[in-house]
Design an enzyme around this catalytic site. Structure first.
Site, PDB file in Angstrom:
ATOM      1  CB  SER A 128      98.398 -71.474  -4.260  1.00 36.61           C
ATOM      2  OG  SER A 128      97.427 -70.460  -4.471  1.00 36.61           O
TER       3      SER A 128
ATOM      4  CG  HIS B 153     101.877 -74.311  -4.428  1.00 37.76           C
ATOM      5  ND1 HIS B 153     102.165 -74.237  -3.096  1.00 37.76           N
ATOM      6  CD2 HIS B 153     101.469 -73.069  -4.799  1.00 37.76           C
ATOM      7  CE1 HIS B 153     101.925 -73.010  -2.655  1.00 37.76           C
ATOM      8  NE2 HIS B 153     101.499 -72.278  -3.674  1.00 37.76           N
TER       9      HIS B 153
ATOM     10  CE  LYS C 138     104.647 -70.725  -3.017  1.00 36.62           C
ATOM     11  NZ  LYS C 138     104.575 -69.847  -1.845  1.00 36.62           N
TER      12      LYS C 138
HETATM   13  C1  LIG Z   1     100.975 -70.057  -6.878  1.00 34.10           C
HETATM   14  C2  LIG Z   1     101.978 -69.085  -6.372  1.00 34.10           C
HETATM   15  N1  LIG Z   1     102.665 -68.344  -7.248  1.00 34.10           N
HETATM   16  C3  LIG Z   1     103.590 -67.458  -6.868  1.00 34.10           C
HETATM   17  C4  LIG Z   1     103.870 -67.250  -5.533  1.00 34.10           C
HETATM   18  C5  LIG Z   1     104.876 -66.221  -5.146  1.00 34.10           C
HETATM   19  O1  LIG Z   1     106.133 -66.805  -4.956  1.00 34.10           O
HETATM   20  P1  LIG Z   1     107.151 -66.136  -3.937  1.00 34.10           P
HETATM   21  O2  LIG Z   1     106.664 -66.409  -2.562  1.00 34.10           O
HETATM   22  O3  LIG Z   1     108.454 -66.780  -4.279  1.00 34.10           O
HETATM   23  O4  LIG Z   1     107.161 -64.666  -4.236  1.00 34.10           O
HETATM   24  C6  LIG Z   1     103.202 -68.013  -4.581  1.00 34.10           C
HETATM   25  C7  LIG Z   1     103.563 -67.855  -3.149  1.00 34.10           C
HETATM   26  O5  LIG Z   1     102.895 -67.381  -2.327  1.00 34.10           O
HETATM   27  C8  LIG Z   1     102.227 -68.931  -4.990  1.00 34.10           C
HETATM   28  O6  LIG Z   1     101.520 -69.646  -4.108  1.00 34.10           O
END
Ligand SMILES: Cc1ncc(COP(=O)(O)O)c(C=O)c1O
Length: 395
Positions: A182, A210, A240
């Site tokens: 991320s 992502h 996203k």
């Molecule tokens: C790699 C990753 N996993 C999980 C999440 C969490 O997802 P959500 O925003 O749907 O809770 C994020 C978001 O910030 C993320 O970047």
């Protein structure tokens, strides 16, 4: 005893001293690209709405009829009365896209990750996790109470060594990694990790928050290599590229059945609002219907890395690592003065000494703005902020 307020004030002073105090900035997202902050219109290069679907007319149109029919909330956990019929449709669509037997939709990606690992892995087990995995994958690993060993970022020799010395002492083992990282935008070495998982009798889990919609023909990191990778647990988010909110796991029928029974963040949390499920279905339709559109964020990111001389983008996320927090904040302020919103990412979101600008690219970013941004990054930032980076940034 110290008062709670004194305790909080002391902690905040410490954050201030280290330039790590974060504050909420009100942001009006005018469309998928432009935002308004403190009365100024800025073009955002730091949003995860890669396909601009949060504001896409077709996706927006899918939500109101469901609000009209079913209300704004689902009213209960899915195992009670919160399981609207659209969930089954969304889950079978996700499973088809990700090449799995089944899927389970959670309230968010964070909830998915906090629930999945503890439902499958326990104190007698082993979790190997990439050190740069997202915070919520770490949360799930820690909540499992298994032995959790981080491996150096994407270092498969380190994974092999850890499995060699620890695997035999544990009943089950899981390798967990972001599919697309991320904060760095690179892809995990999934072919090698899958081979190691097979050799050492371990399971492989990816957090593909992502990847969905933008990598591997829109199908995510599992499909970004010469042949699809055998990833037993493909987790992701609807927040996203899908443009809405929610999380999911794609896995086999028995695993999903077990998740329904054992994942605490599924069992004890209210189901997603039906309108959000309808919007996610419309988003998946668009991604499957328009692969050319889904390819655009990566194309735009590659344009930017070519223009700046940064390493070629592997995803719509491009980091520019600056080092300390203060110059990263200064770089962000400088870009903001020129009309670009690019937030500085600081510890603990990234490792100490690796504060950065994290650029994200979306399908609708105008090429002229990417060129203007690249020129600033290439010419102005090195002079003003990054004297040591002149050579690494200038092409
Ligand atoms: C790699 C990753 N996993 C999980 C999440 C969490 O997802 P959500 O925003 O749907 O809770 C994020 C978001 O910030 C993320 O970047």
């Amino acid at each position: 005893m110290q008062s709670l307020d004194d305790f909080a004030a002391g902690k905040l002073r410490e954050l201030d001293r280290n330039n790590l105090h974060r504050v909420l900035a009100e942001t009006d997202r005018l469309d998928g690209v432009w935002v308004e902050r403190a009365g100024r219109r800025l073009i955002s290069f730091c949003c995860n709405d890669y396909l601009n679907l949060s504001h896409h007319p077709t996706i927006k149109a899918a939500a109101p009829p469901e609000i009209e029919r079913n209300g704004v909330g689902s009213g209960a956990a899915r195992l009670d009365t919160g399981n609207h019929p659209l969930f089954a449709e969304l889950e079978s669509r996700l499973a088809r896209l990700k090449g799995s037997e089944a899927a389970c939709v959670f309230g968010s990606g964070y909830l998915a990750n906090a629930g999945i690992i503890p439902a499958l892995i326990g104190p007698a087990d082993l979790v190997l996790i990439d050190e740069l995995s997202h915070a919520c994958l770490w949360t799930g690993a820690r909540l499992s109470r298994a032995t959790v060993l981080p491996f150096r970022h994407s270092d498969t020799a380190h994974v092999e060594a850890l499995l060699g010395s620890h695997r035999a002492r544990h009943s089950r083992a899981l390798i967990a990694t972001d599919g697309v990282f991320s904060m760095d935008g690179d892809l995990a070495p999934l072919p090698q990790l899958a081979a190691l998982a097979k050799r050492f009798d371990a399971w492989l889990m990816t957090d593909d928050a992502h990847g969905l919609g933008v990598i591997g023909g829109g199908r995510g990191s599992t499909f970004a290599f010469a042949t699809p990778i055998d990833v037993q647990l493909q987790m992701g988010t609807l927040s996203k590229a899908i443009g809405g909110y929610g999380g999911y796991l794609c896995a086999s029928d028995p695993v999903i059945d077990l998740i329904h029974n054992r994942a605490r963040t599924f069992v004890y949390a209210t189901g997603l609002p039906p309108a959000m499920v309808a919007a996610a279905l419309a988003a998946l339709d668009l991604i499957e219907r328009e692969p050319g559109y889904a390819a655009l964020p990566l194309i735009k990111a590659k344009t930017f890395t070519r223009l700046t001389g940064l390493p070629e983008a592997q995803s719509p996320i491009v980091p520019l690592i600056i080092g300390e927090a203060e110059p990263a904040l200064e770089a962000s302020r400088l870009l903001e003065a020129e009309g670009f919103l690019v937030t500085a990412i600081r510890p603990p979101t990234v490792l100490d000494g690796t504060a950065r600008l994290r650029f994200t690219f979306t399908a609708a970013h105008p090429d002229a703005e990417i060129e203007r941004l690249a020129a600033l990054v290439r010419k102005v930032l090195p002079r003003r902020i990054l004297p040591n980076h002149v050579e690494s940034v200038a092409p």
